[in-house]
Design an enzyme around this catalytic site. Sequence first.
Site, PDB file in Angstrom:
ATOM      1  N   ASN A 149      95.173-105.165  42.905  1.00  7.19           N
ATOM      2  CA  ASN A 149      96.540-105.573  43.228  1.00  7.19           C
ATOM      3  C   ASN A 149      96.564-106.831  44.085  1.00  7.19           C
ATOM      4  O   ASN A 149      97.441-107.687  43.926  1.00  7.19           O
ATOM      5  CB  ASN A 149      97.271-104.443  43.954  1.00  7.19           C
ATOM      6  CG  ASN A 149      97.621-103.289  43.034  1.00  7.19           C
ATOM      7  OD1 ASN A 149      97.570-103.421  41.814  1.00  7.19           O
ATOM      8  ND2 ASN A 149      97.973-102.151  43.614  1.00  7.19           N
ATOM      9  N   SER A 158     109.906 -95.354  54.820  1.00  5.74           N
ATOM     10  CA  SER A 158     109.852 -93.917  54.580  1.00  5.74           C
ATOM     11  C   SER A 158     110.487 -93.589  53.227  1.00  5.74           C
ATOM     12  O   SER A 158     110.707 -94.479  52.401  1.00  5.74           O
ATOM     13  CB  SER A 158     110.533 -93.159  55.718  1.00  5.74           C
ATOM     14  OG  SER A 158     110.251 -91.776  55.620  1.00  5.74           O
ATOM     15  N   LYS A 182     111.838 -88.120  50.238  1.00  6.08           N
ATOM     16  CA  LYS A 182     110.994 -86.924  50.130  1.00  6.08           C
ATOM     17  C   LYS A 182     110.521 -86.423  51.489  1.00  6.08           C
ATOM     18  O   LYS A 182     109.941 -85.346  51.591  1.00  6.08           O
ATOM     19  CB  LYS A 182     109.816 -87.208  49.197  1.00  6.08           C
ATOM     20  CG  LYS A 182     110.264 -87.421  47.757  1.00  6.08           C
ATOM     21  CD  LYS A 182     109.152 -87.925  46.866  1.00  6.08           C
ATOM     22  CE  LYS A 182     109.689 -88.177  45.450  1.00  6.08           C
ATOM     23  NZ  LYS A 182     110.732 -89.223  45.406  1.00  6.08           N
ATOM     24  N   VAL A 242     112.811 -96.679  43.814  1.00 11.38           N
ATOM     25  CA  VAL A 242     113.137 -98.072  43.560  1.00 11.38           C
ATOM     26  C   VAL A 242     112.771 -98.427  42.123  1.00 11.38           C
ATOM     27  O   VAL A 242     111.736 -98.028  41.621  1.00 11.38           O
ATOM     28  CB  VAL A 242     112.444 -99.038  44.550  1.00 11.38           C
ATOM     29  CG1 VAL A 242     113.073 -98.946  45.917  1.00 11.38           C
ATOM     30  CG2 VAL A 242     110.953 -98.768  44.627  1.00 11.38           C
ATOM     31  N   THR A 255     111.084 -82.708  33.480  1.00 14.73           N
ATOM     32  CA  THR A 255     110.753 -81.378  33.995  1.00 14.73           C
ATOM     33  C   THR A 255     111.917 -80.389  33.931  1.00 14.73           C
ATOM     34  O   THR A 255     111.705 -79.187  33.831  1.00 14.73           O
ATOM     35  CB  THR A 255     110.264 -81.469  35.458  1.00 14.73           C
ATOM     36  OG1 THR A 255     111.239 -82.194  36.227  1.00 14.73           O
ATOM     37  CG2 THR A 255     108.936 -82.196  35.535  1.00 14.73           C
ATOM     38  N   ARG A 264     107.280 -79.169  38.482  1.00 11.43           N
ATOM     39  CA  ARG A 264     105.901 -79.057  38.927  1.00 11.43           C
ATOM     40  C   ARG A 264     105.853 -78.730  40.411  1.00 11.43           C
ATOM     41  O   ARG A 264     106.850 -78.854  41.120  1.00 11.43           O
ATOM     42  CB  ARG A 264     105.149 -80.364  38.632  1.00 11.43           C
ATOM     43  CG  ARG A 264     104.891 -80.563  37.140  1.00 11.43           C
ATOM     44  CD  ARG A 264     104.275 -81.914  36.837  1.00 11.43           C
ATOM     45  NE  ARG A 264     105.247 -82.990  36.940  1.00 11.43           N
ATOM     46  CZ  ARG A 264     105.002 -84.243  36.574  1.00 11.43           C
ATOM     47  NH1 ARG A 264     103.822 -84.573  36.083  1.00 11.43           N
ATOM     48  NH2 ARG A 264     105.924 -85.169  36.704  1.00 11.43           N
ATOM     49  N   GLU A 266     108.026 -80.352  43.415  1.00 11.23           N
ATOM     50  CA  GLU A 266     109.199 -81.088  42.921  1.00 11.23           C
ATOM     51  C   GLU A 266     110.491 -80.315  43.192  1.00 11.23           C
ATOM     52  O   GLU A 266     110.508 -79.088  43.179  1.00 11.23           O
ATOM     53  CB  GLU A 266     109.076 -81.354  41.420  1.00 11.23           C
ATOM     54  CG  GLU A 266     108.084 -82.451  41.089  1.00 11.23           C
ATOM     55  CD  GLU A 266     108.125 -82.817  39.609  1.00 11.23           C
ATOM     56  OE1 GLU A 266     107.780 -83.951  39.294  1.00 11.23           O
ATOM     57  OE2 GLU A 266     108.493 -81.958  38.787  1.00 11.23           O
TER      58      GLU A 266
END
Length: 473
Positions: free
Chosen positions: A183, A267, A270, A308, A332, A401, A404
């Site tokens: 990267n 942050s 989540k 994002v 899901t 999952r 989640e």
Amino acid sequence: MTKSKITRLAIVGAGGAAKNLIGSIAPSKSLSNKYKITGLFDDDDKKINTSIEGYKVLDKISNISKHTDFFDSIVIAVPSCTESQFKKIYNYCLKTKKNIKTVPAYGEILNSPQTISSVRDINIEDLIHRKEMPINRKTIEEIIKDEIVLVTGGAGSIGSVIIKQCLNGSAKKVICIDNSEFNTYNLQKEISSKNLVCITADIKDKNLMEIYFKKFKPDIVFHAAALKHVNLQEDDIRNTLLTNFYGTENILDCSENIGVKDFVLISTDKAVEPSNNMGLSKRLAELLLSKRFDNKKINLSIVRFGNVVGSSGSVLNLFSDLIREKKDLLITHPKVKRFFMSIEEACYLVIQSITINSKKSNICMIDMGNEIYIKDIAETLIHLNNLVPNKDVNIKYSKLRKGEKLSEKLEYSFERRISTNVNKLIVLESLNTFDESDFETFKIELLKMIYAENIKSSEIEFFIYKSLKKYLS
């Protein structure tokens, strides 16, 4: 020589943008050989059957699907419409199963030639129906100009955009620290600036971080480095904590030791009532900064936001790739929804968070609007590729999952909103008191558990939730 096929265009909207569009096509031989305007559509009853530059307004937008024999492609030329208006117009156009494009917002038009080249494909920002905040270079310059800025995770999705905005904002020097050689190499290829310094290093190595901080003496630090892929981190809590929590402590300690003026932690939603290791580790990083909020030597801020658009691992990028290959899209749960915004806007607000001087808290959240169903995004992306959901590309459902949720939150129930002078940035004041001595003991015990051979990941998780329950739910 075979004559190229002329694309018949229907223009949605019969205002100034439509007039500009017609004015760019009709007089141009090269463009008129490619495009033929066959009619306009508008919801103003007074405009029906009138003409603009000789082209007739055929019908209302809601009736556009009745006229599909007369056009091959649609251009939505209503750049000033609201999010809800755009969504309504777009849904009418989807029914035609034709290619859909749009003219940019007026801010984009003013910065580019008003020709057919200003017409673009519907992009993902249009998809999520969120009006993006215009990026004002002067605002960034007022904060960044002539400053030395250090960005951890600077070669990643968010970090690299912060770097670009800081360089455009006349930063004296920008230091990129990232542990990905690949990267970092790509960032150097993309950005050619004598004011950019790239370093391949890991924030877990505190001794090395101290060397770089002492060498460059940054004024501002944006801490974006983190392990962030939820599913991967569910099987790797040790490294997740060492990077996202203890790595944050390393960078914060280095910043305090050399006298950094401003420190911003990136942050995530989540971190609110975390149900996975990634969110848990980021919440611990938030608490680490909150513990030191009263340190007047450094201006600390935390910016919490959701997904994002365009970031590495984004579900939107994954869906686009699968649709191109006509492979099934796996979701899901049909009711899974998430917050979305553009990287550029998120980073612009992250930079502006430095200017917020709240005596109540150092945690900010970005007002991201409403969550969007992943199912709706999948269907719209399929339509955008002129395909039919569950015919050309299937949408299938599995189950949530580990770690989640159906939806995310940006604030705790014990946090109170405080408005700020920065549009879309909200300060969150915690009504819970923070016990610093207990947190120090917790950090020491947790580190011992991380390096203990015979302790299971579930035991580490249990210890964290038991120790900090009042700050996690």
